[in-house]
Design an enzyme around this catalytic site. Structure first.
Site, mmCIF file in Angstrom:
data_model
loop_
_atom_site.group_PDB
_atom_site.id
_atom_site.type_symbol
_atom_site.label_atom_id
_atom_site.label_comp_id
_atom_site.label_asym_id
_atom_site.label_seq_id
_atom_site.Cartn_x
_atom_site.Cartn_y
_atom_site.Cartn_z
ATOM 1 N N SER A 148 0.916 -0.762 0.071
ATOM 2 C CA SER A 148 -0.407 0.025 -0.327
ATOM 3 C C SER A 148 0.962 1.376 0.194
ATOM 4 O O SER A 148 1.976 1.359 0.484
ATOM 5 C CB SER A 148 -0.871 0.332 1.100
ATOM 6 N N TYR A 160 -2.655 -0.563 10.183
ATOM 7 C CA TYR A 160 -1.909 -0.718 8.905
ATOM 8 C C TYR A 160 -0.890 -0.583 7.983
ATOM 9 O O TYR A 160 -0.377 -1.315 8.170
ATOM 10 C CB TYR A 160 -3.838 -0.452 8.328
#
Length: 260
Positions: A148, A160
Protein backbone atom coordinates in the site's frame (compact mmCIF):
# COMPACT_ATOMS: atom_id res chain seq x y z
CA UNK A 1 -1.69 -9.64 -22.58
CA UNK A 2 1.09 -11.72 -21.06
CA UNK A 3 1.25 -15.46 -21.71
CA UNK A 4 0.85 -17.64 -18.63
CA UNK A 5 -0.41 -20.71 -20.46
CA UNK A 6 0.36 -23.83 -18.47
CA UNK A 7 1.21 -21.88 -15.30
CA UNK A 8 -0.51 -22.18 -11.93
CA UNK A 9 -1.21 -19.46 -9.38
CA UNK A 10 -2.48 -18.98 -5.84
CA UNK A 11 -4.02 -15.58 -5.12
CA UNK A 12 -4.93 -14.90 -1.50
CA UNK A 13 -7.93 -12.72 -0.77
CA UNK A 14 -9.19 -13.28 -4.30
CA UNK A 15 -12.93 -13.26 -3.66
CA UNK A 16 -13.29 -9.50 -4.19
CA UNK A 17 -11.51 -6.23 -4.97
CA UNK A 18 -7.91 -6.25 -6.08
CA UNK A 19 -7.54 -9.98 -5.45
CA UNK A 20 -10.47 -10.77 -7.72
CA UNK A 21 -9.02 -8.54 -10.45
CA UNK A 22 -5.65 -10.27 -10.11
CA UNK A 23 -7.21 -13.73 -10.29
CA UNK A 24 -9.25 -12.83 -13.36
CA UNK A 25 -6.26 -11.29 -15.16
CA UNK A 26 -3.94 -14.24 -14.45
CA UNK A 27 -6.63 -16.64 -15.63
CA UNK A 28 -7.22 -14.57 -18.76
CA UNK A 29 -3.51 -14.90 -19.46
CA UNK A 30 -3.79 -18.69 -19.29
CA UNK A 31 -2.99 -19.62 -15.69
CA UNK A 32 -4.91 -22.10 -13.55
CA UNK A 33 -5.82 -19.94 -10.54
CA UNK A 34 -6.53 -20.99 -6.97
CA UNK A 35 -8.96 -18.38 -5.63
CA UNK A 36 -8.41 -18.10 -1.88
CA UNK A 37 -11.07 -16.76 0.46
CA UNK A 38 -11.46 -16.48 4.20
CA UNK A 39 -15.17 -16.20 4.97
CA UNK A 40 -16.71 -15.01 1.69
CA UNK A 41 -17.44 -18.33 0.06
CA UNK A 42 -20.19 -16.97 -2.18
CA UNK A 43 -17.96 -14.17 -3.46
CA UNK A 44 -15.14 -16.64 -4.15
CA UNK A 45 -17.51 -18.87 -6.09
CA UNK A 46 -18.60 -15.82 -8.09
CA UNK A 47 -14.95 -15.13 -8.95
CA UNK A 48 -14.42 -18.74 -10.04
CA UNK A 49 -17.64 -18.70 -12.07
CA UNK A 50 -16.61 -15.48 -13.85
CA UNK A 51 -13.24 -17.00 -14.74
CA UNK A 52 -14.82 -20.21 -16.04
CA UNK A 53 -17.39 -18.25 -18.04
CA UNK A 54 -14.58 -16.36 -19.73
CA UNK A 55 -12.88 -19.61 -20.71
CA UNK A 56 -10.30 -19.70 -17.92
CA UNK A 57 -9.43 -22.23 -15.23
CA UNK A 58 -9.93 -21.69 -11.50
CA UNK A 59 -10.95 -23.33 -8.24
CA UNK A 60 -11.63 -21.99 -4.75
CA UNK A 61 -9.61 -22.71 -1.60
CA UNK A 62 -10.47 -21.61 1.94
CA UNK A 63 -8.48 -20.50 4.98
CA UNK A 64 -9.38 -17.88 7.57
CA UNK A 65 -6.10 -16.15 8.37
CA UNK A 66 -7.69 -14.18 11.21
CA UNK A 67 -8.73 -17.16 13.34
CA UNK A 68 -6.98 -16.97 16.70
CA UNK A 69 -5.37 -20.13 18.03
CA UNK A 70 -5.58 -22.34 14.93
CA UNK A 71 -3.38 -20.67 12.33
CA UNK A 72 -1.65 -23.97 11.53
CA UNK A 73 -4.96 -25.73 10.98
CA UNK A 74 -6.12 -23.02 8.60
CA UNK A 75 -2.88 -23.34 6.62
CA UNK A 76 -3.34 -27.10 6.50
CA UNK A 77 -6.82 -26.59 5.03
CA UNK A 78 -5.53 -24.09 2.47
CA UNK A 79 -2.75 -26.30 1.20
CA UNK A 80 -4.86 -29.44 1.19
CA UNK A 81 -7.28 -27.64 -1.11
CA UNK A 82 -4.47 -26.19 -3.19
CA UNK A 83 -2.72 -29.50 -3.75
CA UNK A 84 -5.99 -31.18 -4.62
CA UNK A 85 -6.75 -28.49 -7.20
CA UNK A 86 -3.25 -28.57 -8.66
CA UNK A 87 -3.50 -32.35 -9.05
CA UNK A 88 0.23 -32.97 -8.89
CA UNK A 89 1.34 -29.83 -10.70
CA UNK A 90 3.85 -27.42 -9.20
CA UNK A 91 2.95 -23.88 -8.18
CA UNK A 92 4.33 -21.15 -10.42
CA UNK A 93 2.91 -17.90 -9.00
CA UNK A 94 1.99 -16.81 -5.48
CA UNK A 95 0.21 -13.50 -4.94
CA UNK A 96 -0.02 -12.44 -1.29
CA UNK A 97 -2.96 -10.05 -1.48
CA UNK A 98 -5.25 -10.82 1.49
CA UNK A 99 -5.44 -7.91 3.93
CA UNK A 100 -7.79 -6.09 6.28
CA UNK A 101 -7.91 -2.60 7.69
CA UNK A 102 -9.44 -1.34 10.93
CA UNK A 103 -10.08 2.38 10.55
CA UNK A 104 -10.36 2.75 14.31
CA UNK A 105 -6.79 1.50 14.84
CA UNK A 106 -5.23 4.94 15.12
CA UNK A 107 -2.69 5.89 17.77
CA UNK A 108 -5.61 6.72 20.06
CA UNK A 109 -7.97 3.92 19.09
CA UNK A 110 -5.74 0.88 18.49
CA UNK A 111 -6.39 -2.12 20.72
CA UNK A 112 -4.42 -5.32 21.22
CA UNK A 113 -7.22 -7.17 19.44
CA UNK A 114 -7.20 -4.94 16.34
CA UNK A 115 -3.40 -5.02 16.26
CA UNK A 116 -3.25 -8.81 16.51
CA UNK A 117 -5.90 -9.36 13.82
CA UNK A 118 -4.31 -7.04 11.28
CA UNK A 119 -0.83 -8.43 11.83
CA UNK A 120 -2.19 -11.98 11.64
CA UNK A 121 -3.80 -11.41 8.23
CA UNK A 122 -1.51 -8.79 6.70
CA UNK A 123 1.90 -10.02 7.92
CA UNK A 124 1.86 -13.47 9.54
CA UNK A 125 -0.22 -15.02 6.75
CA UNK A 126 2.06 -13.91 3.88
CA UNK A 127 5.09 -15.21 5.77
CA UNK A 128 3.72 -18.66 6.52
CA UNK A 129 1.73 -19.05 3.30
CA UNK A 130 4.96 -18.38 1.41
CA UNK A 131 6.90 -20.77 3.64
CA UNK A 132 4.40 -23.54 2.91
CA UNK A 133 4.19 -22.67 -0.80
CA UNK A 134 7.91 -22.73 -1.56
CA UNK A 135 8.30 -26.53 -1.56
CA UNK A 136 5.52 -26.63 -4.17
CA UNK A 137 7.02 -23.85 -6.28
CA UNK A 138 9.24 -24.53 -9.23
CA UNK A 139 12.56 -22.76 -9.60
CA UNK A 140 12.02 -19.61 -11.62
CA UNK A 141 8.64 -19.00 -10.02
CA UNK A 142 7.08 -15.70 -9.00
CA UNK A 143 6.01 -14.19 -5.68
CA UNK A 144 4.11 -10.89 -5.77
CA UNK A 145 3.06 -9.08 -2.60
CA UNK A 146 0.33 -6.43 -2.56
CA UNK A 147 1.28 -3.59 -0.24
CA UNK A 148 0.00 0.00 0.00
CA UNK A 149 1.00 3.60 -0.53
CA UNK A 150 0.60 4.11 3.23
CA UNK A 151 4.20 2.92 3.53
CA UNK A 152 5.39 6.27 2.19
CA UNK A 153 2.65 8.79 3.00
CA UNK A 154 1.22 9.39 6.46
CA UNK A 155 -2.17 8.04 7.47
CA UNK A 156 -4.08 8.04 10.76
CA UNK A 157 -4.55 4.24 10.44
CA UNK A 158 -1.16 3.61 11.96
CA UNK A 159 -1.45 -0.13 12.60
CA UNK A 160 -2.44 -0.85 9.00
CA UNK A 161 0.53 1.22 7.80
CA UNK A 162 2.84 -0.76 10.10
CA UNK A 163 1.64 -4.05 8.63
CA UNK A 164 2.30 -2.91 5.08
CA UNK A 165 5.74 -1.60 6.02
CA UNK A 166 6.52 -5.05 7.39
CA UNK A 167 5.31 -6.63 4.15
CA UNK A 168 7.68 -4.43 2.14
CA UNK A 169 10.63 -5.52 4.29
CA UNK A 170 9.54 -9.14 3.94
CA UNK A 171 9.59 -8.86 0.15
CA UNK A 172 13.09 -7.41 -0.07
CA UNK A 173 14.60 -10.00 2.24
CA UNK A 174 12.76 -12.86 0.54
CA UNK A 175 13.92 -11.72 -2.90
CA UNK A 176 17.55 -11.96 -1.78
CA UNK A 177 17.04 -15.38 -0.20
CA UNK A 178 15.24 -16.90 -3.19
CA UNK A 179 17.52 -15.48 -5.86
CA UNK A 180 19.53 -18.68 -5.97
CA UNK A 181 16.40 -20.52 -7.08
CA UNK A 182 15.60 -17.94 -9.74
CA UNK A 183 12.36 -17.04 -7.95
CA UNK A 184 11.57 -13.35 -8.20
CA UNK A 185 9.82 -11.48 -5.40
CA UNK A 186 8.30 -8.09 -6.05
CA UNK A 187 5.77 -5.80 -4.43
CA UNK A 188 2.92 -3.86 -6.00
CA UNK A 189 1.89 -0.83 -3.95
CA UNK A 190 -1.56 0.45 -4.93
CA UNK A 191 -2.59 4.03 -4.45
CA UNK A 192 -6.16 5.05 -3.61
CA UNK A 193 -8.19 2.33 -5.27
CA UNK A 194 -11.94 1.67 -5.37
CA UNK A 195 -12.45 -1.51 -3.35
CA UNK A 196 -14.69 -2.61 -0.50
CA UNK A 197 -11.96 -1.37 1.83
CA UNK A 198 -12.33 2.09 0.29
CA UNK A 199 -16.09 2.06 -0.15
CA UNK A 200 -16.24 5.78 0.57
CA UNK A 201 -14.92 6.46 -2.95
CA UNK A 202 -18.17 5.27 -4.50
CA UNK A 203 -20.38 6.50 -1.66
CA UNK A 204 -19.10 10.08 -1.51
CA UNK A 205 -18.70 11.80 -4.92
CA UNK A 206 -17.15 14.88 -3.29
CA UNK A 207 -14.47 12.76 -1.63
CA UNK A 208 -13.76 11.05 -4.95
CA UNK A 209 -13.36 14.45 -6.66
CA UNK A 210 -10.96 15.53 -3.93
CA UNK A 211 -8.89 12.37 -4.42
CA UNK A 212 -8.81 12.94 -8.18
CA UNK A 213 -7.26 16.34 -7.51
CA UNK A 214 -4.35 14.64 -5.74
CA UNK A 215 -3.59 12.32 -8.66
CA UNK A 216 -1.76 13.38 -11.81
CA UNK A 217 -3.85 11.13 -14.06
CA UNK A 218 -7.00 12.64 -12.60
CA UNK A 219 -8.82 9.63 -11.18
CA UNK A 220 -8.64 7.09 -8.39
CA UNK A 221 -7.62 3.54 -9.17
CA UNK A 222 -9.68 0.52 -10.16
CA UNK A 223 -8.78 -3.05 -9.15
CA UNK A 224 -7.88 -3.94 -12.74
CA UNK A 225 -5.19 -1.22 -12.74
CA UNK A 226 -3.43 -3.16 -9.99
CA UNK A 227 -4.20 -6.57 -11.44
CA UNK A 228 -2.44 -5.68 -14.67
CA UNK A 229 0.71 -4.67 -12.79
CA UNK A 230 0.69 -7.95 -10.86
CA UNK A 231 0.36 -9.84 -14.14
CA UNK A 232 3.51 -8.14 -15.41
CA UNK A 233 5.52 -9.27 -12.40
CA UNK A 234 4.11 -12.77 -12.81
CA UNK A 235 5.20 -12.95 -16.43
CA UNK A 236 8.46 -13.79 -18.17
CA UNK A 237 8.80 -10.10 -19.06
CA UNK A 238 9.76 -9.44 -15.43
CA UNK A 239 12.38 -12.21 -15.32
CA UNK A 240 15.25 -9.88 -14.26
CA UNK A 241 13.34 -7.76 -11.76
CA UNK A 242 13.32 -8.73 -8.10
CA UNK A 243 13.20 -7.07 -4.70
CA UNK A 244 11.38 -4.05 -6.11
CA UNK A 245 8.29 -2.09 -5.10
CA UNK A 246 6.16 -0.61 -7.88
CA UNK A 247 3.86 2.27 -6.97
CA UNK A 248 0.67 1.84 -8.98
CA UNK A 249 -1.13 5.06 -8.12
CA UNK A 250 -1.70 7.27 -11.17
CA UNK A 251 0.83 9.83 -9.94
CA UNK A 252 -0.51 10.30 -6.41
CA UNK A 253 0.92 13.37 -4.65
CA UNK A 254 3.53 14.12 -7.32
CA UNK A 255 2.92 17.79 -6.71
CA UNK A 256 0.53 20.30 -5.14
CA UNK A 257 -3.17 19.34 -5.38
CA UNK A 258 -4.80 20.49 -8.57
CA UNK A 259 -8.05 22.49 -8.42
CA UNK A 260 -11.19 20.60 -9.35
Amino acid sequence: MTDLTGRTALVTGASRGIGRAVARRLAADGALVAVHYGTGRAAAEETVAAILAAGGQAFAVRADFGVAGDAEGELDALFAGLEQGLAGRSLDILVNNAAVIDYSATIDGATPESYDRMFAINVRAPLFVTQRALPLMRDGGRVVNVSSGVTWFATPEIVYAMTKGALNAFGRSLAHTLGERGITVNTVSPGITETDMNGWLSEDPEAARHVAGLISLGRHGQPADVGDAVAFFASDDARWITGQTLEVNGGLLLGPPRPR
